[in-house]
Design a protein around this motif. Structure first.
Motif, PDB file in Angstrom:
ATOM      1  N   VAL A  83       5.256  -0.201  -3.840  1.00  0.00           N
ATOM      2  CA  VAL A  83       3.857   0.213  -3.900  1.00  0.00           C
ATOM      3  C   VAL A  83       3.194  -0.305  -5.172  1.00  0.00           C
ATOM      4  N   GLU A  84       1.998  -0.824  -5.014  1.00  0.00           N
ATOM      5  CA  GLU A  84       1.212  -1.286  -6.168  1.00  0.00           C
ATOM      6  C   GLU A  84       0.954  -0.080  -7.073  1.00  0.00           C
ATOM      7  N   ASP A  87       0.833  -1.200   0.000  1.00  0.00           N
ATOM      8  CA  ASP A  87       0.000   0.000   0.000  1.00  0.00           C
ATOM      9  C   ASP A  87       0.867   1.249   0.000  1.00  0.00           C
ATOM     10  N   LEU A  88       0.318   2.311  -0.549  1.00  0.00           N
ATOM     11  CA  LEU A  88       1.002   3.600  -0.530  1.00  0.00           C
ATOM     12  C   LEU A  88       1.157   4.055   0.917  1.00  0.00           C
ATOM     13  N   TRP A 132      -0.089  11.157   2.089  1.00  0.00           N
ATOM     14  CA  TRP A 132      -1.272  11.981   2.353  1.00  0.00           C
ATOM     15  C   TRP A 132      -1.034  12.967   3.492  1.00  0.00           C
ATOM     16  N   GLU A 184      -3.287   6.725  -8.685  1.00  0.00           N
ATOM     17  CA  GLU A 184      -4.485   7.388  -8.165  1.00  0.00           C
ATOM     18  C   GLU A 184      -4.111   8.582  -7.304  1.00  0.00           C
ATOM     19  N   TRP A 185      -3.042   8.455  -6.508  1.00  0.00           N
ATOM     20  CA  TRP A 185      -2.614   9.571  -5.664  1.00  0.00           C
ATOM     21  C   TRP A 185      -2.186  10.762  -6.526  1.00  0.00           C
ATOM     22  N   SER A 200      -1.107   1.125  -9.329  1.00  0.00           N
ATOM     23  CA  SER A 200      -2.362   1.860  -9.479  1.00  0.00           C
ATOM     24  C   SER A 200      -2.639   2.752  -8.279  1.00  0.00           C
ATOM     25  N   GLN A 201      -2.116   2.398  -7.110  1.00  0.00           N
ATOM     26  CA  GLN A 201      -2.315   3.245  -5.932  1.00  0.00           C
ATOM     27  C   GLN A 201      -1.549   4.561  -6.063  1.00  0.00           C
TER      28      GLN A 201
END
Length: 519
Positions: A390-391, A344-345, A350, A397-398, A393-394
């Motif tokens: 990190v995957e 995970d990111l 964030w 998206e960020w 696509s995550q």
């Protein structure tokens, strides 16, 4: 009329029963359907709100899009156009409302560059009981047909070859069919770090009217937006975009070249153009930007060829290249993950809460303005995420949510492929590095509690252990890459000496610390 200069521009006219439908990233009457419509014709803009709730978009990104649309609406009305400006939850609702009041009208629209846009627009109009004529998007320097002819049946693409072809086709910075100055690019001269006493050129500022101010306030109240709500500084009108271009040419272009790869904790903008938001909204056309830069290099002694070429390469070369590669490789590109990264990111993307100065300050820049320049994006944000595993696509998206100039066609090739080496359609190796690159190209390490020279130990920079761990765990996929042979000779030595075990232990500790927010 502006439009592509590589390939044949779309040839069509707007009939009396046709109305141009402009998307929120097509805010222009200088090209596209509205450029071919009679003065004072009808035009449709739909301000759909539900899309803004799909992700925690940056406050400035939503302000930019909505304020840009509203200011464009007002300017068209002042110019005598009959503007149908529909505010709705969804495009479907907006189209239904439009066709209820305008039965028998055919909409004429350019699809967005993002995958499936044309098909989706047709589905929406059909469901609303209307008619739609799609025309090619002429917001770029090159057409789809021109790229198809150049690329043929190739499944992998090389940016350098594409860029040289575009230079020859456009005649920009060439003498006959050879590059002006004898070199196609000046990367070697454009990797300097400014001296300690260097002062960055001023950043452009704009005066905003009540429409923009009220839009910013409405965004803060209406949406669960990320990022700061104050400090908005992006052009929302054609006039402001032209001022931004002129400001770049006069103040920032002369030092753009040598310092384009440098990073500084004290200056978020350096000498970068800051024009991508205006380009991606349709407030500027890439042809006019490239021609203005070329003209500056020809007429001004303070603009050298490396600076002009470096900037033109980003617009004429890279921006065009990723647009076409995205189109050719979707939807596979968005889901690509050839290194099988699954983590995970990290939450610090964030929150910005990390002791790592480079990562924390870069995330802070994005949080403050929805912007970080291309080396921060590639060699800090994407580099760390790739090393972390990190995957893809995550991370994609960020980027899509947090950057003011981010759209799916922009982020997917830049993040998934260039940033994380997830597909292999044009990246020839992972763009990863240890702390050495960050230390060489920035001042972040001087203000960081981590030791950029240490690989293991409590205060060792996380980039170093993560770098060697990344190479070791992806050895089956990467060792055969001839561009990485030297690196794997170092991996072998670290494995034989037992250092790799200490590196793996350091990485395990870093991952544990990240789970409790102590990275």
């Amino acid at each position: 009329m502006d439009g592509p200069i590589v390939g044949e521009s779309p040839d069509y006219s707007i009939a009396e029963d046709e109305v141009p439908w402009l998307l929120g990233t097509q805010l222009t009457e200088r090209w596209g359907p509205l450029a071919r419509a009679p003065d004072g014709s009808g035009v449709l803009l739909i301000e759909a709100h539900d899309f803004a709730r799909r992700l925690p978009y940056h406050h400035h990104k939503l302000t930019l899009v909505f304020a840009g649309m509203r200011r464009f609406r007002d300017r068209l009305r002042e110019s005598g156009y009959e503007v149908h400006y529909v505010k709705a939850d969804t495009f479907s609702d907006g189209l239904s409302a439009f066709f209820d009041e305008n039965p028998g009208v055919t909409l004429v629209a350019m699809p967005s560059p993002s995958d499936g846009s044309g098909e989706r627009l047709h589905e929406l109009v059909d469901a609303a009981g209307g008619r739609l004529k799609l025309v090619e998007n002429d917001s770029f320097v090159s057409t789809r047909g021109a790229f198809e002819e150049w690329a043929g049946d190739d499944e992998r693409f090389t940016h350098e070859q594409f860029y040289r072809w575009m230079r020859r086709e456009t005649g920009i910075l060439v003498d006959g069919d050879q590059p002006l100055g004898g070199e196609w690019n000046y990367d070697e001269q454009n990797r300097e770090v400014p001296p300690d006493d260097w002062t960055a050129p001023p950043v452009p500022t704009f005066e905003y009217d009540d429409v923009t101010e009220r839009t910013a306030q409405w965004v803060a109240e209406e949406f669960d937006a990320w990022g700061r709500s104050d400090g908005f500084r992006w052009p929302v009108t054609r006039r402001q975009a032209c001022l931004a271009l002129r400001h770049f040419l006069e103040h920032r272009l002369p030092t753009f070249g040598p310092y384009q790869d440098a990073m500084s904790g004290d200056d978020w903008a350096m000498s970068h153009a800051l024009l991508s938001p205006a380009l991606n909204l349709g407030l500027l056309h890439p042809v006019e930007v490239c021609e203005a830069i070329e003209s500056a290099s020809e007429t001004r002694a303070d603009v050298d060829l490396p600076s002009a070429e470096g900037c033109i390469r980003q617009v004429l070369g890279w921006r065009e290249f990723v647009r076409h590669v995205y189109r050719r490789t979707m939807p596979d590109l968005a889901a690509a993950n050839q290194l099988e990264a699954t983590r995970d990111l990290p939450e610090c993307y964030w929150t910005g809460e990390t002791e790592m100065a480079c990562l924390g300050e870069t995330v802070g820049d994005v949080h403050a303005r929805g912007y970080a320049h291309h080396i921060q994006r590639l060699m800090v944000l994407a580099n760390f995420a790739t090393l972390w595993g990190v995957e893809p696509s995550q991370l994609n998206e960020w980027f899509h949510a947090t950057f003011v100039d981010a759209y799916h066609w922009v982020t997917t090739p830049n993040v998934v492929e260039m940033g994380q080496y997830a597909h292999g359609v044009f990246a020839t190796k992972p763009y990863v590095s240890s702390a050495n690159y960050v230390d060489r190209m920035s001042d972040y390490c001087t203000q960081c509690p981590y030791d950029e020279d240490a690989t293991t130990g409590e205060n060792a920079c996380p980039f170093n252990a993560l770098y060697w761990d990344f190479l070791a765990r992806n050895e089956d996929d990467l060792r055969s890459n001839h561009r990485m042979a030297m690196l794997y000779s170092h991996v072998d030595r670290k494995r034989e000496s037992g250092e790799l075990e200490a590196i793996e232990a350091r990485v395990a500790d870093l991952r544990e610390r990240a789970t409790v927010g102590d990275l």
